[in-house]
Design an enzyme around this catalytic site. Structure first.
Site, short mmCIF file in Angstrom:
data_model
loop_
_atom_site.label_atom_id
_atom_site.label_comp_id
_atom_site.label_asym_id
_atom_site.label_seq_id
_atom_site.Cartn_x
_atom_site.Cartn_y
_atom_site.Cartn_z
N ARG A 172 0.84 -1.21 0.00
CA ARG A 172 0.00 0.00 0.00
C ARG A 172 0.87 1.25 0.00
O ARG A 172 0.55 2.25 -0.63
CB ARG A 172 -0.93 -0.03 1.21
CG ARG A 172 -1.93 -1.18 1.15
CD ARG A 172 -2.71 -1.28 2.44
NE ARG A 172 -3.69 -2.36 2.42
CZ ARG A 172 -3.45 -3.59 2.88
NH1 ARG A 172 -2.27 -3.90 3.37
NH2 ARG A 172 -4.40 -4.51 2.83
N ASP A 175 -9.57 -5.07 8.09
CA ASP A 175 -8.65 -6.10 8.59
C ASP A 175 -9.25 -6.80 9.82
O ASP A 175 -9.12 -8.02 9.99
CB ASP A 175 -7.31 -5.47 9.00
CG ASP A 175 -6.85 -4.44 7.99
OD1 ASP A 175 -5.84 -4.66 7.33
OD2 ASP A 175 -7.55 -3.42 7.84
N ARG A 205 -11.81 -9.21 8.68
CA ARG A 205 -11.15 -10.43 8.17
C ARG A 205 -10.69 -11.30 9.33
O ARG A 205 -10.84 -12.52 9.33
CB ARG A 205 -9.92 -10.04 7.33
CG ARG A 205 -10.26 -9.46 5.98
CD ARG A 205 -9.02 -8.96 5.25
NE ARG A 205 -9.37 -8.54 3.90
CZ ARG A 205 -8.74 -7.61 3.21
NH1 ARG A 205 -7.70 -6.98 3.72
NH2 ARG A 205 -9.13 -7.30 1.98
N HIS A 249 -3.04 0.32 8.45
CA HIS A 249 -3.74 -0.60 7.54
C HIS A 249 -2.69 -1.00 6.51
O HIS A 249 -2.52 -0.35 5.48
CB HIS A 249 -4.94 0.11 6.89
CG HIS A 249 -5.54 -0.66 5.73
ND1 HIS A 249 -6.09 -1.90 5.87
CD2 HIS A 249 -5.63 -0.37 4.41
CE1 HIS A 249 -6.51 -2.34 4.70
NE2 HIS A 249 -6.25 -1.42 3.79
P1 NAD Z 1 -10.13 1.47 -9.34
O1 NAD Z 1 -8.96 1.68 -10.23
O2 NAD Z 1 -11.12 0.42 -9.69
O3 NAD Z 1 -10.95 2.83 -9.16
C1 NAD Z 1 -10.33 4.07 -8.92
C2 NAD Z 1 -11.21 5.13 -9.54
O4 NAD Z 1 -10.65 6.40 -9.20
C3 NAD Z 1 -11.27 5.06 -11.08
O5 NAD Z 1 -12.61 4.99 -11.51
C4 NAD Z 1 -10.59 6.36 -11.52
O6 NAD Z 1 -11.15 6.90 -12.71
C5 NAD Z 1 -10.84 7.26 -10.32
N1 NAD Z 1 -9.91 8.37 -10.23
C6 NAD Z 1 -8.57 8.36 -10.35
N2 NAD Z 1 -8.07 9.60 -10.22
C7 NAD Z 1 -9.12 10.42 -9.99
C8 NAD Z 1 -9.26 11.81 -9.76
N3 NAD Z 1 -8.19 12.63 -9.75
N4 NAD Z 1 -10.51 12.32 -9.58
C9 NAD Z 1 -11.58 11.51 -9.59
N5 NAD Z 1 -11.52 10.18 -9.82
C10 NAD Z 1 -10.30 9.65 -10.00
O7 NAD Z 1 -9.52 1.21 -7.86
P2 NAD Z 1 -10.30 0.54 -6.63
O8 NAD Z 1 -10.08 -0.92 -6.65
O9 NAD Z 1 -11.68 1.09 -6.56
O10 NAD Z 1 -9.42 1.12 -5.41
C11 NAD Z 1 -9.49 2.49 -5.10
C12 NAD Z 1 -8.58 2.82 -3.92
O11 NAD Z 1 -9.09 2.17 -2.74
C13 NAD Z 1 -7.13 2.30 -4.08
O12 NAD Z 1 -6.23 3.26 -3.56
C14 NAD Z 1 -7.13 1.03 -3.23
O13 NAD Z 1 -5.84 0.69 -2.79
C15 NAD Z 1 -8.03 1.47 -2.09
N6 NAD Z 1 -8.58 0.40 -1.27
C16 NAD Z 1 -8.58 0.65 0.07
C17 NAD Z 1 -9.07 -0.31 0.94
C18 NAD Z 1 -9.05 -0.02 2.42
O14 NAD Z 1 -9.30 -0.89 3.25
N7 NAD Z 1 -8.73 1.21 2.82
C19 NAD Z 1 -9.57 -1.51 0.45
C20 NAD Z 1 -9.59 -1.72 -0.93
C21 NAD Z 1 -9.08 -0.75 -1.79
#
Ligand code: NAD
Length: 317
Positions: free
Chosen positions: A90, A150, A153, A177
């Site tokens: 991450r 987490d 899980r 995380h």
């Molecule tokens: P994804 O690639 O499917 O979706 C990301 C979206 O963000 C895309 O639709 C993209 O167009 C949009 N985007 C990118 N830059 C942008 C901007 N400047 N303005 C507006 N929209 C923008 O990714 P995902 O699988 O949905 O994951 C998204 C984030 O969530 C990642 O950073 C991932 O690591 C994180 N995540 C966090 C957790 C957690 O527990 N915190 C869990 C899963 C995923």
């Protein structure tokens, strides 16, 4: 308690944002869900698909918008940005996502000063810190989803192992995380019975408290890596975690959740975000709870905090 008329804005209509929108729609918690994405067609397509299920669910208005859609929001959930590629940690996402989120937060605050900001984009603890600094919002109103996922899980895997309903397994993952997170074994319990006492009481043969339970934590820590290797992204369980956090906010629940919060003299840590159990309400984080830790756990938490602090310092915010 307020929940009729609640407006939730989701920035990022990718895997996490759209799955969360679907789960939120089903929950009946929001009357208005707004999707914002730099890929406008993606946001529009997701809204169309979600709205086509309207006949089966409580009424909710779902629509794509620009940042003006943040006006009047109760909660703005930030899921936009890069996700991990197989093998990436991450923290590897930090430079890319910090820039993206700074820009997004600048746009959000032009339209709302009142919403709670819930950060999901990874690395979530540091991105929450960036969001708090850039927004200028009170720190209790900027929350990271932290180790809620987490912990879920962890409770699931323990429940499978102990053959007890996951809802009756009480155990927390705290800290980052990410790779330095830790399980609080010293107060993990089932029906108030500490796991260290529960295991000898359990009639199951061939289970070793120390060896088997340690493996469970390793599985928790590596879950995201494995899921990303298998299917490219994680989104169902995080979506449900977000519904739980948003419910605590919109319904003013005072729920105890291990969200990522700003540390101010908490376990002696200052000026960083990490997860410990916290009371979450309409106001955001009401209070963080310094649960008692063993010496080893306290040392692990300190190492986790130091890692996050050194990453924040590199960002020079
Ligand atoms: P994804 O690639 O499917 O979706 C990301 C979206 O963000 C895309 O639709 C993209 O167009 C949009 N985007 C990118 N830059 C942008 C901007 N400047 N303005 C507006 N929209 C923008 O990714 P995902 O699988 O949905 O994951 C998204 C984030 O969530 C990642 O950073 C991932 O690591 C994180 N995540 C966090 C957790 C957690 O527990 N915190 C869990 C899963 C995923």
């Amino acid at each position: 308690m307020k929940n009729s008329g609640s407006k939730v804005v989701i920035i990022g209509a990718g895997n996490v944002g759209s799955t969360f929108a679907f789960s939120l729609m089903k929950s009946g918690l929001a009357r208005e869900i707004v999707l914002i994405d730099r890929d406008e067609k993606r946001a529009q397509g997701e809204c169309m698909d979600l709205n086509h299920g309207a006949a089966f669910l409580p009424p909710v208005k779902i629509y794509p918008a620009g940042y003006e859609g943040c006006k009047g929001a109760d909660v703005v959930v930030i899921t936009a940005g890069s996700k991990q590629k197989p093998g990436e940690s991450r923290l590897d996402l930090l430079q890319r996502n910090a820039g993206i989120v700074k820009e997004i937060v600048g746009s959000i605050v032009r339209h709302t000063k009142d919403a709670i900001l819930l950060v999901v984009t990874n690395p979530v603890d540091i991105i929450s810190y960036v969001t708090m600094k850039v927004s200028g919002f009170p720190n209790k109103k900027v929350i990271g989803s932290g180790t809620v996922l987490d912990t879920s899980r962890f409770r699931y895997l323990l429940s499978e192992h102990c053959r007890v309903d996951a809802r009756n397994v009480h155990a927390y993952i705290i800290g980052e995380h990410g790779d330095t997170e830790l399980p609080v074994w010293s107060n993990a319990n089932i029906a108030g019975i500490k796991l260290s006492s529960y295991c000898p009481l359990c009639s199951r043969k061939g289970c070793s408290y120390k060896k088997d339970l340690h493996k469970i934590f390793e599985e928790v820590k590596n879950s995201a890596y494995r899921i990303i290797e298998f299917k490219g992204a994680t989104y169902y369980a995080i979506a449900l975690s977000l519904v739980k956090i948003v419910s605590a906010i919109l319904r003013d629940e005072n729920s105890v959740l291990p969200v990522s919060g700003y540390m101010e003299n908490c376990y002696g840590f200052n000026d960083l975000y990490l997860s410990i159990p916290a009371i979450v309400s309409r106001n955001g984080i009401e209070r963080q709870l310094e649960i008692e830790l063993s010496k080893e756990e306290a040392a692990q938490l300190k190492a986790s905090a130091q890692k996050l602090k050194s990453e924040i310092e590199k960002l020079k915010i």
